[in-house]
Design a protein around this motif. Structure first.
Motif, short mmCIF file in Angstrom:
data_model
loop_
_atom_site.label_atom_id
_atom_site.label_comp_id
_atom_site.label_asym_id
_atom_site.label_seq_id
_atom_site.Cartn_x
_atom_site.Cartn_y
_atom_site.Cartn_z
N MET A 118 48.30 -49.99 3.40
CA MET A 118 48.74 -50.45 4.72
C MET A 118 48.33 -51.88 5.06
N MET A 119 47.42 -52.45 4.28
CA MET A 119 46.91 -53.77 4.62
C MET A 119 46.20 -54.37 3.42
N SER A 120 45.89 -55.67 3.54
CA SER A 120 45.07 -56.35 2.54
C SER A 120 43.70 -56.60 3.14
N VAL A 121 42.66 -56.31 2.39
CA VAL A 121 41.29 -56.44 2.86
C VAL A 121 40.65 -57.66 2.23
N GLN A 122 39.96 -58.45 3.05
CA GLN A 122 39.20 -59.59 2.55
C GLN A 122 37.71 -59.22 2.61
N PRO A 123 37.13 -58.78 1.50
CA PRO A 123 35.74 -58.27 1.53
C PRO A 123 34.72 -59.31 1.98
N SER A 124 34.97 -60.59 1.70
CA SER A 124 33.99 -61.61 2.07
C SER A 124 33.77 -61.68 3.57
N GLU A 125 34.73 -61.20 4.37
CA GLU A 125 34.55 -61.19 5.83
C GLU A 125 33.34 -60.34 6.22
N PHE A 126 33.10 -59.26 5.47
CA PHE A 126 32.01 -58.35 5.81
C PHE A 126 30.66 -58.83 5.25
N LEU A 127 30.70 -59.86 4.41
CA LEU A 127 29.45 -60.43 3.91
C LEU A 127 28.66 -61.11 5.02
N LYS A 128 29.37 -61.73 5.97
CA LYS A 128 28.70 -62.50 7.02
C LYS A 128 27.72 -61.66 7.84
N PRO A 129 28.15 -60.59 8.50
CA PRO A 129 27.18 -59.83 9.30
C PRO A 129 26.14 -59.11 8.46
N CYS A 130 26.57 -58.54 7.33
CA CYS A 130 25.61 -57.76 6.52
C CYS A 130 24.55 -58.67 5.90
N PHE A 131 24.96 -59.83 5.41
CA PHE A 131 24.00 -60.76 4.82
C PHE A 131 23.02 -61.26 5.87
N ALA A 132 23.48 -61.51 7.09
CA ALA A 132 22.59 -62.00 8.15
C ALA A 132 21.48 -60.99 8.44
N VAL A 133 21.82 -59.70 8.51
CA VAL A 133 20.81 -58.68 8.82
C VAL A 133 19.88 -58.46 7.64
N VAL A 134 20.43 -58.38 6.43
CA VAL A 134 19.59 -58.19 5.24
C VAL A 134 18.63 -59.36 5.07
N THR A 135 19.11 -60.57 5.25
CA THR A 135 18.26 -61.75 5.14
C THR A 135 17.14 -61.72 6.18
N ALA A 136 17.49 -61.36 7.42
CA ALA A 136 16.47 -61.30 8.48
C ALA A 136 15.39 -60.29 8.13
N TRP A 137 15.78 -59.14 7.58
CA TRP A 137 14.78 -58.14 7.19
C TRP A 137 13.88 -58.68 6.09
N LEU A 138 14.44 -59.36 5.10
CA LEU A 138 13.63 -59.90 4.00
C LEU A 138 12.68 -60.99 4.50
N LEU A 139 13.17 -61.86 5.36
CA LEU A 139 12.34 -62.97 5.82
C LEU A 139 11.19 -62.50 6.70
N THR A 140 11.43 -61.49 7.55
CA THR A 140 10.38 -61.05 8.48
C THR A 140 9.47 -59.99 7.87
N GLU A 141 9.99 -59.20 6.94
CA GLU A 141 9.20 -58.12 6.36
C GLU A 141 8.14 -58.64 5.40
N ARG A 142 8.37 -59.84 4.86
CA ARG A 142 7.41 -60.36 3.89
C ARG A 142 6.06 -60.66 4.52
N ARG A 143 6.00 -60.81 5.85
CA ARG A 143 4.73 -61.03 6.52
C ARG A 143 3.95 -59.73 6.67
N ALA A 144 4.67 -58.63 6.84
CA ALA A 144 4.00 -57.34 6.96
C ALA A 144 3.61 -56.79 5.60
#
Length: 391
Positions: A118-144
Motif C-alpha cells: 500500500m505504500m513505500s517506507v523510508q526506514p531512515s525516517e525512523f532512525l532520527k527519533p530512535c537514535f536520539a533516545v539511544v544516544t541519550a541513554w548511552l551518554l548519560t548512563e556511562r556516568r552511573a
C-alpha cells in the motif's frame, strides 16, 4: 477528558493530568492543517499523474489517523518503555536502511525506500527519533556505570548510520541526524574545543559532499547563483506566496498545485501561502515554534539528564525538519526534499514525526511520586529535627 476528576486515579486520568496538553493540542492543529492542505493540493497532483483524484487524500487520512494514535500511545509510555521502544526501533531501522541498499526502490538516483503493497517506507525516517533516545541513554548512563563506554558506542552507532546514509545517498537526512547528535553532545557537557572540532568536521563534510555528489553541487549553485540553472520550482513557489498576499486567494483558488509536481509534499507550504495567505503561514510557523520553545523551557526544570539529552535531540530534529522544509520553499536555504511535519503527504514521515512527539510527551510528562533523581546520585539525608516532648 477535560471533565476527569482529580480523585480519578486511573492510568488514563493520571496521564491526561500530567501530559503537556498544550503541545498535544498543537499536534492536533498541525494534523488538522494536514487534512485541509491535502484537500487543497492533492487532487490536482493525482489528476496530473493519471491517478484517482482522491488517492492521496484517502491515504493521508489513514496516515494522519495512525500518526495521532502513535502520538497518544507513545506518550503513555514510562521512561523505561521509551528506552525499550527506541532500542528495538533503532535495530529495525538500521536493518531496514541497510536492506534498501540491496532491495530498495531507486528514485532519482537514490535508494531510500522499501516498496510495500500500500505504500513505500523510508526506514531512515525512523532512525532520527530512535537514535536520539539511544544516544541519550548511552551518554548519560556511562556516568552511573563507569565500565560502560557510552560515548565510544554512540560514536560507533553514528559512524554506522553515516556509512548507510552516504551509500543511499541521503545527505539531507545525514545532516539532520548529525546536527541532532552534536546538540546532544553539547547538552551532555562536551568540551567546547571538541564542539568546535565537530562543527569544523561538519563543514568539511559539507564541502566534501559538494565536491562528490552532483545533485548537492547543483542545488548549492542554483541557490548561490539565481541566474544559473533551472529555478522553476522555487520561482513558482515564490510567486504563489506573492499571489496569496496577506489573506490568500481562498480555498481551492490556488494555481501552484497545478504547476508543481510536489505541491502536496515538499512544497505544501507554498499551497498554504497562496490559498490561505501570510497570516495562516505565520500561524503555522508559530505552532511549530510553540512546540519547540515550550519543550525546551520544560527541560530547564528537569533534573534527569537522560530526559534532558533525549528530549533535546528529539525536539531539535523536529524543529530542524520544519525549518528545512519552510526555509527551502521560501528560498532561504538550498532546496532539500524534506517534508513539513504532520502537514506534507507521506506515511513514513507522518509516523516517524508522531513517534518523535510521542516520545517527547512521554519524557516530559510530570510523574507524581516517581523519583526524578538520576541513577548513580545519592541525595543527602535531611538533618534530624528537634524531638517533640512527650507527656
Amino acid at each position: 477528558m477535560a471533565g476527569m476528576s482529580r480523585v480519578d486515579t486511573s492510568y488514563l486520568a493520571r496521564w491526561w493530568r500530567n501530559v503537556d496538553r498544550v503541545t498535544l493540542c498543537c499536534v492536533g492543529v498541525l494534523i488538522g492543517f494536514g487534512y485541509v492542505l491535502m484537500l487543497a493540493a492533492s487532487p490536482a497532483v493525482a489528476t496530473r499523474i493519471g491517478a484517482s483524484r482522491d488517492m492521496f487524500i484517502l491515504k493521508q487520512v489513514i496516515f494522519l489517523t495512525l500518526a495521532g494514535l502513535i502520538v497518544t500511545g507513545t506518550s503513555l509510555l514510562s521512561l523505561r518503555g521509551v528506552r525499550r521502544l527506541a532500542a528495538m526501533g533503532f535495530v529495525l531501522a538500521v536493518a531496514a536502511t541497510a536492506l534498501t541498499l540491496v532491495h530498495g526502490v531507486e528514485i532519482k538516483g537514490a535508494r531510500r525506500w522499501i516498496a510495500l503493497p500500500m505504500m513505500s517506507v523510508q526506514p531512515s525516517e525512523f532512525l532520527k527519533p530512535c537514535f536520539a533516545v539511544v544516544t541519550a541513554w548511552l551518554l548519560t548512563e556511562r556516568r552511573a556505570r563507569r565500565l560502560l563506554p557510552g560515548l565510544p558506542i554512540a560514536l560507533g552507532l553514528f559512524a554506522a548510520i553515516l556509512l548507510l546514509l552516504k551509500s543511499q545517498p541521503d545527505i539531507g537526512m545525514l545532516s539532520v541526524i548529525t546536527t541532532v547528535f552534536m546538540a546532544q553532545l553539547f547538552i551532555d557537557g562536551l568540551n567546547l574545543f571538541f564542539v568546535g572540532a565537530g562543527v569544523g568536521c561538519m563543514v568539511a563534510a559539507f564541502l566534501g559532499a559538494y565536491m562528490v555528489f552532483p545533485h548537492v553541487r547543483s542545488r548549492v549553485e542554483r541557490f548561490l547563483h539565481p541566474n544559473v540553472g533551472d529555478h522553476y520550482q522555487i520561482d513558482t513557489a515564490l510567486r504563489a506566496f506573492g499571489n496569496g498576499g496577506l489573506m490568500g486567494r481562498g480555498p481551492g483558488e490556488g494555481r501552484v498545485k497545478d504547476l508543481l509536481p510536489d505541491a502536496h509534499a515538499d512544497f505544501v507550504f507554498a499551497v498554504a501561502g497562496e490559498e490561505f495567505g501570510m497570516l495562516i503561514c505565520l500561524f503555522i510557523i508559530g505552532v511549530f515554534c510553540l512546540i519547540v520553545v515550550r519543550t525546551l523551557l520544560k527541560l530547564l526544570r528537569e533534573d534527569d539528564p537522560f530526559v534532558v539529552v533525549a528530549s533535546t535531540g528529539l525536539i531539535t530534529g523536529f524543529g530542524l525538519q520544519a525549518f528545512v522544509n519552510m526555509g527551502s520553499t521560501l528560498h532561504l536555504i538550498p532546496t532539500k526534499g524534506m517534508t513539513l511535519p504532520f502537514i506534507s503527504y507521506g506515511g513514513s514521515s507522518a509516523m516517524s514525526v508522531a513517534l518523535t512527539i510521542g516520545m517527547v510527551l512521554a519524557l516530559t510528562r510530570h510523574r507524581v511520586g516517581e523519583s526524578r533523581i538520576p541513577r548513580g546520585r545519592v541525595m543527602p539525608r535531611p538533618a534530624p529535627g528537634p524531638r517533640r516532648a512527650t507527656a
